[in-house]
Design a protein around this motif. Structure first.
Motif, mmCIF file in Angstrom:
data_model
loop_
_atom_site.group_PDB
_atom_site.id
_atom_site.type_symbol
_atom_site.label_atom_id
_atom_site.label_comp_id
_atom_site.label_asym_id
_atom_site.label_seq_id
_atom_site.Cartn_x
_atom_site.Cartn_y
_atom_site.Cartn_z
ATOM 1 N N SER A 26 0.939 -1.017 0.120
ATOM 2 C CA SER A 26 -0.013 0.138 0.015
ATOM 3 C C SER A 26 0.853 1.185 -0.106
ATOM 4 O O SER A 26 1.957 1.246 0.322
ATOM 5 C CB SER A 26 -0.914 0.112 1.294
ATOM 6 O OG SER A 26 -1.805 -1.055 1.319
ATOM 7 N N GLY A 27 0.252 2.390 -0.363
ATOM 8 C CA GLY A 27 1.035 3.665 -0.505
ATOM 9 C C GLY A 27 1.418 4.127 1.068
ATOM 10 O O GLY A 27 0.462 4.126 2.047
ATOM 11 N N GLU A 28 2.825 4.669 1.230
ATOM 12 C CA GLU A 28 3.130 4.902 2.505
ATOM 13 C C GLU A 28 2.487 5.921 3.125
ATOM 14 O O GLU A 28 2.042 6.155 4.057
ATOM 15 C CB GLU A 28 4.612 5.263 2.425
ATOM 16 C CG GLU A 28 5.075 5.703 3.878
ATOM 17 C CD GLU A 28 6.714 5.818 3.484
ATOM 18 O OE1 GLU A 28 7.305 6.649 4.391
ATOM 19 O OE2 GLU A 28 7.414 5.175 2.702
ATOM 20 N N THR A 29 1.674 7.053 2.016
ATOM 21 C CA THR A 29 1.300 8.201 2.618
ATOM 22 C C THR A 29 -0.164 8.050 2.687
ATOM 23 O O THR A 29 -0.894 9.057 3.231
ATOM 24 C CB THR A 29 1.717 9.475 1.737
ATOM 25 O OG1 THR A 29 1.324 9.205 0.479
ATOM 26 C CG2 THR A 29 3.287 9.434 2.142
ATOM 27 N N THR A 30 -0.826 6.860 2.448
ATOM 28 C CA THR A 30 -2.235 6.977 2.402
ATOM 29 C C THR A 30 -2.932 6.825 3.796
ATOM 30 O O THR A 30 -2.267 6.631 4.768
ATOM 31 C CB THR A 30 -2.545 5.510 1.836
ATOM 32 O OG1 THR A 30 -2.181 4.516 2.570
ATOM 33 C CG2 THR A 30 -2.224 5.347 0.432
ATOM 34 N N ASN A 31 -4.116 7.410 3.860
ATOM 35 C CA ASN A 31 -4.730 7.815 5.395
ATOM 36 C C ASN A 31 -4.776 6.225 5.840
ATOM 37 O O ASN A 31 -4.935 6.091 7.122
ATOM 38 C CB ASN A 31 -6.010 8.347 5.162
ATOM 39 C CG ASN A 31 -5.863 9.696 4.693
ATOM 40 O OD1 ASN A 31 -5.124 10.277 4.962
ATOM 41 N ND2 ASN A 31 -7.037 10.261 3.923
ATOM 42 N N LYS A 32 -5.146 5.037 5.037
ATOM 43 C CA LYS A 32 -5.496 3.908 5.449
ATOM 44 C C LYS A 32 -4.033 3.418 6.246
ATOM 45 O O LYS A 32 -4.227 2.708 7.391
ATOM 46 C CB LYS A 32 -5.568 2.813 4.276
ATOM 47 C CG LYS A 32 -5.745 1.509 4.809
ATOM 48 C CD LYS A 32 -6.473 0.623 3.542
ATOM 49 C CE LYS A 32 -5.467 0.701 2.320
ATOM 50 N NZ LYS A 32 -6.068 -0.155 1.316
ATOM 51 N N VAL A 33 -3.053 3.493 5.733
ATOM 52 C CA VAL A 33 -1.741 3.063 6.335
ATOM 53 C C VAL A 33 -1.408 3.789 7.552
ATOM 54 O O VAL A 33 -0.995 3.288 8.638
ATOM 55 C CB VAL A 33 -0.558 3.270 5.319
ATOM 56 C CG1 VAL A 33 0.751 2.894 6.135
ATOM 57 C CG2 VAL A 33 -0.500 1.990 4.309
ATOM 58 N N GLN A 34 -1.537 4.891 7.519
ATOM 59 C CA GLN A 34 -1.140 5.984 8.629
ATOM 60 C C GLN A 34 -2.282 5.840 9.856
ATOM 61 O O GLN A 34 -1.779 5.509 11.108
ATOM 62 C CB GLN A 34 -1.452 7.435 8.339
ATOM 63 C CG GLN A 34 -0.599 7.809 7.358
ATOM 64 C CD GLN A 34 -0.437 9.072 6.812
ATOM 65 O OE1 GLN A 34 -1.578 9.875 6.993
ATOM 66 N NE2 GLN A 34 0.419 9.688 6.092
ATOM 67 N N SER A 35 -3.315 5.267 9.627
ATOM 68 C CA SER A 35 -4.483 5.030 10.574
ATOM 69 C C SER A 35 -4.184 3.607 11.247
ATOM 70 O O SER A 35 -4.245 3.408 12.479
ATOM 71 C CB SER A 35 -6.017 5.223 10.371
ATOM 72 O OG SER A 35 -6.129 4.049 9.328
ATOM 73 N N ILE A 36 -3.806 2.579 10.520
ATOM 74 C CA ILE A 36 -3.038 1.338 10.976
ATOM 75 C C ILE A 36 -2.159 1.517 11.903
ATOM 76 O O ILE A 36 -1.921 0.637 12.931
ATOM 77 C CB ILE A 36 -3.066 0.463 9.745
ATOM 78 C CG1 ILE A 36 -4.168 -0.092 9.036
ATOM 79 C CG2 ILE A 36 -2.101 -0.645 10.194
ATOM 80 C CD1 ILE A 36 -3.943 -0.832 7.819
ATOM 81 N N VAL A 37 -1.034 2.534 11.380
ATOM 82 C CA VAL A 37 0.098 2.588 12.353
ATOM 83 C C VAL A 37 -0.253 3.304 13.574
ATOM 84 O O VAL A 37 0.074 2.935 14.590
ATOM 85 C CB VAL A 37 1.200 3.438 11.634
ATOM 86 C CG1 VAL A 37 2.317 3.765 12.411
ATOM 87 C CG2 VAL A 37 1.543 2.536 10.558
ATOM 88 N N GLU A 38 -1.221 4.113 13.655
ATOM 89 C CA GLU A 38 -1.707 5.009 14.892
ATOM 90 C C GLU A 38 -2.578 3.780 15.748
ATOM 91 O O GLU A 38 -2.142 3.949 16.871
ATOM 92 C CB GLU A 38 -2.707 5.891 14.351
ATOM 93 C CG GLU A 38 -2.062 7.170 13.826
ATOM 94 C CD GLU A 38 -2.976 8.051 13.373
ATOM 95 O OE1 GLU A 38 -4.272 8.067 13.534
ATOM 96 O OE2 GLU A 38 -2.469 9.144 12.775
ATOM 97 N N ASP A 39 -3.205 3.096 15.122
ATOM 98 C CA ASP A 39 -4.012 1.883 15.957
ATOM 99 C C ASP A 39 -2.902 0.870 16.477
ATOM 100 O O ASP A 39 -3.265 0.534 17.505
ATOM 101 C CB ASP A 39 -5.135 1.093 15.033
ATOM 102 C CG ASP A 39 -6.136 2.043 14.918
ATOM 103 O OD1 ASP A 39 -6.341 3.220 15.307
ATOM 104 O OD2 ASP A 39 -6.981 1.693 13.800
#
Length: 523
Positions: free
Chosen positions: A405-418
């Motif tokens: 997945s793209g590193e800067t996508t909201n999906k990846v960022q939210s996964i890392v936050e969770d």
């Protein structure tokens, strides 16, 4: 000592370069529009095909002075700053030669930019990346292997690929050198030199000079009949396997000259196969790759590398035989998703997996990482992806690397936050009452004999590290981790003495070893 002809006759203008007309046009366009975009450029391709000559010829055409740095010799951050950083930071340079249109520009040439790797070279890779990001002068990087450069460096440069020089482009150069040096020759002799060097213009010039030193009239007999001991570069080899080679036996012989192991070759071929093959030929090729993978599995199981030959046969000659004729056009070959290159991201991912699962780096890369990629492809389903990021302490770039997945996508960022929140919860949960305010802390301290509850709270250590991360089995959601947790809780609930606690820890370790017995058991 005779003058090296490659230096004596180095092109003084881009118009004098032979071969790679498209790449030369791209270099010229990059330079003429540099004031508009300010990008650095990376010229990459096989050795001896004119990349460095193109950079110097460009500077001559543009009226730019040059500052040249060889990254293999000056590879630390201090070296790069001393030799290239100051020049690249100058807005204008008084005294620069050339036309008024040059604007006092100075071309910074960094040769062998693919030979600097992260911490191993004391900040050299980062220094080059910073150089191309902040330079106020044109910067050209020269590299043989584009994918040996860091991703950050690739993302901040304009890629210009130089292809191997064809025989029909090499022969006119050799003919012109013979005329300038007053050497008589047979046309077949020049053809033979061009064939021997197979795309390497510099090697052909060197061979011509070597033969000319002992003969006034150049004949085929004067040319060494055996081919140059030359390593075949990977990208031309992929052309041979997937597009050009018609004889599978010849493809197999060529594979012996590629500086890659059969498992790596199979990875490159598998990654790029769908770019060229389709339909029935694609299905046949995958059958051969499946056979190659079986032989590679035997190699890993037995450590008998003589079986590599069968893997190589299937991955190269087998795939070539599956093709319906030759393929035209140019294809951009991609690096395998899980290739063990110099990527700092890949290194971190594999190291974290190996550390947490108690495996070797090789096992983590070859067996665990592909499994995780399939399990979390494009972050679907989401929950296992969050668990993975929490288990291995992954940031956005690591999740992106594994999932695709793209590193800067909201999906990846939210996964890392969770995942970060999940790790915090696990640390507190597995702390055994170490944090003030935990409900079980009083139960442990008041001596009521309810230590079994505390044992259950802390039994998570059987399947997780001290920092609260999870094992591969727990990530997969198997029942074994729950069983291990319950059994460990019973062991630790039998008493509160230090000796008994020590026995519980030993049980924890035993359960953890059993729980992490390998990817095969988990699957």
């Amino acid at each position: 000592m005779p003058t090296d002809w490659t230096e004596k006759y180095r092109p003084s203008s881009l118009s004098e370069l032979r071969g790679n007309d498209s790449a030369v046009d791209d270099v010229r366009e990059w330079a003429q529009t540099w004031d508009d975009h300010g990008e650095a450029a990376v010229l990459h391709g096989s050795p001896g095909i004119g990349k460095t000559s193109a950079a110097h010829a460009l500077a001559a055409d543009m009226g730019w002075e040059t500052v040249e740095l060889n990254a293999s010799d000056q590879r630390t951050a201090d070296d790069i700053e001393r030799y290239a950083g100051r020049a690249a930071d100058n807005a204008t340079l008084g005294g620069a030669s050339g036309s008024d249109d040059s604007g006092g520009r100075q071309l910074v040439i960094v040769d062998e930019a693919d030979n600097v790797h992260g911490n191993y070279d004391r900040g050299g890779s980062r220094a080059i990346t910073d150089l191309v990001k902040t330079a106020r002068q044109p910067v050209v990087l020269i590299a043989n292997d584009y994918y040996e450069m860091s991703r950050g460096l690739r993302n901040n440069t304009r890629e210009i690929e130089f292809r191997d020089v064809s025989k029909r482009s090499i022969v006119p150069v050799l003919r012109d050198l013979c005329r300038k040096e007053g050497i008589e020759y047979e046309s077949d002799a020049l053809d033979r030199i061009a064939e021997q060097n197979d795309g390497d213009l510099r090697g052909a010039v060197n061979d011509l000079q070597a033969v000319a030193e002992t003969a006034d009239h150049l004949t085929v007999a004067d040319v060494v009949t055996s081919d140059r001991d030359k390593t075949v570069d990977l990208f031309p080899f992929l052309d041979t396997v997937l597009k050009e080679g018609e004889d599978p036996a010849e493809v197999l012989r060529t594979s012996y000259d590629v500086d890659e192991t059969p498992d790596d070759l199979a990875g490159w071929i598998e990654e790029n196969l769908p770019k060229v093959y389709e339909g029935a030929e694609l299905a046949r090729a995958y059958d051969h790759l499946a056979n190659a993978d079986r032989w590679l599995g035997i190699v890993r199981a037995t450590q008998d590398y003589s079986y590599w030959r069968y893997a190589g046969d299937n991955a190269t000659a087998g795939v070539a035989a599956a093709r319906d004729g030759t393929k035209g056009g140019w294809t951009r070959w991609n690096r395998p998703t899980f290739y063990h290159g110099s990527s700092n991201t890949a290194d971190y991912v594999v190291r974290q997996i190996a550390r947490h699962e108690g495996t070797s780096m090789a096992t983590a890369r070859r067996e665990v990482l592909p499994f995780l990629a399939a399990l979390t492809h494009h972050c679907k389903p989401r929950e296992p992806t969050v668990q993975m990021a929490a288990a291995y302490d992954f940031e956005e770039e690591h999740v992106s690397f594994v999932t695709g997945s793209g590193e800067t996508t909201n999906k990846v960022q939210s996964i890392v936050e969770d995942a970060a929140e999940r790790r915090s919860e696990l640390v507190e949960e597995h702390a055994g009452g170490a944090f003030a305010g935990q409900a079980d802390a009083s139960a442990v301290d008041d001596g009521t004999g309810d230590d079994a509850t505390g044992g259950d709270e802390t039994s998570g250590d059987a399947t997780g590290d001290d920092d609260g991360s999870m094992s591969l089995a727990e990530l997969g959601g198997g029942d074994d981790s729950e069983t291990a947790s319950t059994e460990t809780g019973e062991d630790r609930g039998t008493g509160g003495s230090d000796a008994e606690a020590g026995e519980g820890d030993a049980a924890d370790d035993a359960e953890e070893d059993e729980d992490q017995s390998g990817l095969t058991d988990f699957v």
